[in-house]
Write an enzyme that holds these catalytic residues in place. Structure first.
Site, PDB file in Angstrom:
ATOM      1  N   ALA A 192       0.769  -1.247  -0.200  1.00 26.92           N
ATOM      2  CA  ALA A 192       0.036   0.062   0.037  1.00 26.92           C
ATOM      3  C   ALA A 192       1.010   1.311  -0.039  1.00 26.92           C
ATOM      4  O   ALA A 192       0.580   2.095  -0.851  1.00 26.92           O
ATOM      5  CB  ALA A 192      -1.000   0.265   1.159  1.00 26.92           C
ATOM      6  N   ASP A 193       1.993   1.203   0.780  1.00 24.40           N
ATOM      7  CA  ASP A 193       2.735   2.322   0.921  1.00 24.40           C
ATOM      8  C   ASP A 193       3.577   2.715  -0.311  1.00 24.40           C
ATOM      9  O   ASP A 193       3.457   3.926  -0.915  1.00 24.40           O
ATOM     10  CB  ASP A 193       3.647   2.270   2.314  1.00 24.40           C
ATOM     11  CG  ASP A 193       3.076   2.515   3.573  1.00 24.40           C
ATOM     12  OD1 ASP A 193       2.692   3.793   3.681  1.00 24.40           O
ATOM     13  OD2 ASP A 193       2.641   1.496   4.267  1.00 24.40           O
ATOM     14  N   LEU A 194       4.008   1.493  -0.867  1.00 22.59           N
ATOM     15  CA  LEU A 194       4.985   1.525  -2.174  1.00 22.59           C
ATOM     16  C   LEU A 194       4.217   2.095  -3.322  1.00 22.59           C
ATOM     17  O   LEU A 194       4.536   2.801  -4.157  1.00 22.59           O
ATOM     18  CB  LEU A 194       5.649   0.347  -2.182  1.00 22.59           C
ATOM     19  CG  LEU A 194       6.887   0.164  -1.142  1.00 22.59           C
ATOM     20  CD1 LEU A 194       7.304  -1.223  -1.178  1.00 22.59           C
ATOM     21  CD2 LEU A 194       7.663   1.168  -1.019  1.00 22.59           C
ATOM     22  N   GLY A 201       3.045   5.547  -3.002  1.00 23.84           N
ATOM     23  CA  GLY A 201       4.403   6.580  -3.432  1.00 23.84           C
ATOM     24  C   GLY A 201       4.633   6.588  -4.576  1.00 23.84           C
ATOM     25  O   GLY A 201       5.159   7.584  -5.386  1.00 23.84           O
TER      26      GLY A 201
END
Length: 404
Positions: free
Chosen positions: A167-169, A172
């Protein structure tokens, strides 16, 4: 030649992962990224594993290529320095809860009023609108709520955790695309914009079939846990050899026929029940044991893959990290790079995948020490040596011991 984002200044006022990954990517493409941190502990990612001699590999991975500024925003001199810095910036990246930075005078409305060309990119758990906007969240929360975890693992068992922060990557990476699009748009209008990215939105958008499967069946088909197999793409999954695991991707008609010929001869290849995707999916419980038995009968993982490759069937070993690091393809693509860290000395780190014919995107510096570039950045903003010395003495500009 110069990198595509050379001349673009990015203020990275983010922490942990989604924001730092976004800004690190911009740095790899040539942007001057200034990572701004609070005095003392700095970004919480600095204390995240793996730690060696006080340096976090996690932090280095997501912050290499940036310059470091540690400033006390509660002091009027620190607040003024930040306003000067942002006044000349092109991009501002943050990943705090909606509204949190407005209290520090760093909200979009205030900053864009002073710098109309500023591209302000916010990354948050749920975005700046909707009933959950004020809630805190991490990648794991988005992965759970998005339906992603519900499809992982063995039917009936708790879903396993993903060992990468998808989710974060993914958020980003979407941020990189959005920022670059906004930079191009600014060349047409002269105006910046506010980009509102949500971890939850990004993770829902990653579904390549599950959402449509449910919607187009009017709710009749609910994607389920299927272990190491893809029921809608037979044969597409993980199989066990005597000495390891491998994946086979023979879900398209031609690849299936080659696989069938390899493992079962003309009799299996000629079975018309299996000549279409729908037919293979309908008979997957008959097909999969045949593939599993053939793989298990081979001398080992490498022998099975060699036979599959010779037959033109896409396959690969399930590699461990040590095998990945030493994979000749990864070495040839320079995905593991050498860095000179100010504390650790020579180290190796994972590169980013950006490749341009006429520009070198390999990182040229490690992640900054806390406050490593305070003096240089302040001087660029017009502060003289006495003013810089006073702010350093008073802790407005903070430097960790290794810098001093």
């Amino acid at each position: 030649m110069s990198l595509p984002l050379a001349g673009i200044r990015v203020i990275d006022y983010s922490h942990f992962l989604a924001g730092p990954h976004l800004s690190r990517s911009l740095a790899a493409m040539g942007a001057d990224v200034i990572k701004v941190e609070r005095p003392g502990a700095g970004d919480a990612g600095r204390s995240h594993a793996f730690i060696r001699d006080g340096r976090s590999g996690y932090f280095i991975q997501q912050n290499m290529g940036k310059r470091g500024l540690a400033v006390d925003m509660k002091d009027p001199r620190g607040a003024e320095l930040m306003q000067r810095l942002i006044a000349g910036a092109d991009v501002f990246v943050e990943n705090y809860r909606p509204g949190a930075l407005a209290k520090l005078g760093l909200g979009y409305e205030e900053l864009s009023a002073k710098n109309p060309g500023l591209i302000y990119c916010s990354v948050s758990a749920y975005g700046h609108t909707g009933p959950d906007a004020a809630k805190a969240g991490f990648g794991l929360i988005a992965e759970a709520k998005s339906g992603l975890l519900a499809q992982l693992g063995v039917p009936g068992a708790p879903p396993p955790l993903l060992r990468v922060s998808i989710a974060d990557l993914y958020a980003g990476t979407h941020g990189v695309a959005a920022v670059c699009a906004a930079l191009y748009g600014r060349t047409q209008t002269g105006k910046g914009t506010h980009i509102d990215l949500s971890l939850y939105d990004c993770t829902v958008s990653i579904h390549d079939y599950a959402v449509q499967e449910y919607l187009m069946s009017n709710g009749a088909v609910m994607p389920q846990q299927t272990g190491s197999d893809m029921p809608n793409s037979t044969v597409y999954g993980v199989f066990s050899a005597r000495d390891g695991h491998l994946v086979i991707a023979a879900q398209v008609d031609d690849a299936w026929r080659r696989l069938a010929l390899l493992i079962g001869g003309e009799a299996l290849a000629g079975d018309t029940r299996f000549h279409t995707t729908a037919g293979r999916n309908a008979h997957r419980l008959e097909i999969l044991p045949l593939v599993s038995a053939w793989v298990a009968a081979q001398p080992g993982q490498h022998a099975a893959i060699a036979a599959l490759e010779a037959a033109g069937i896409p396959s690969a070993p399930v590699q461990t990290i040590d095998q990945v690091i030493n994979d000749p393809q990864i070495v040839a693509r320079e995905m593991i790079v050498d860095l000179d860290d100010p504390v650790l000395g020579p180290i190796k780190a994972c590169n980013l995948p950006y490749r341009f014919r006429d520009a070198d995107t390999r990182p040229t510096r490690s992640a900054p020490l806390l406050g490593q570039d305070n003096a240089a950045i302040a001087a660029e903003l017009g502060y003289d040596a006495d003013a810089i010395a006073a702010m350093r003495a008073d802790g407005v500009l903070y430097e960790e011991e290794a810098v001093r």
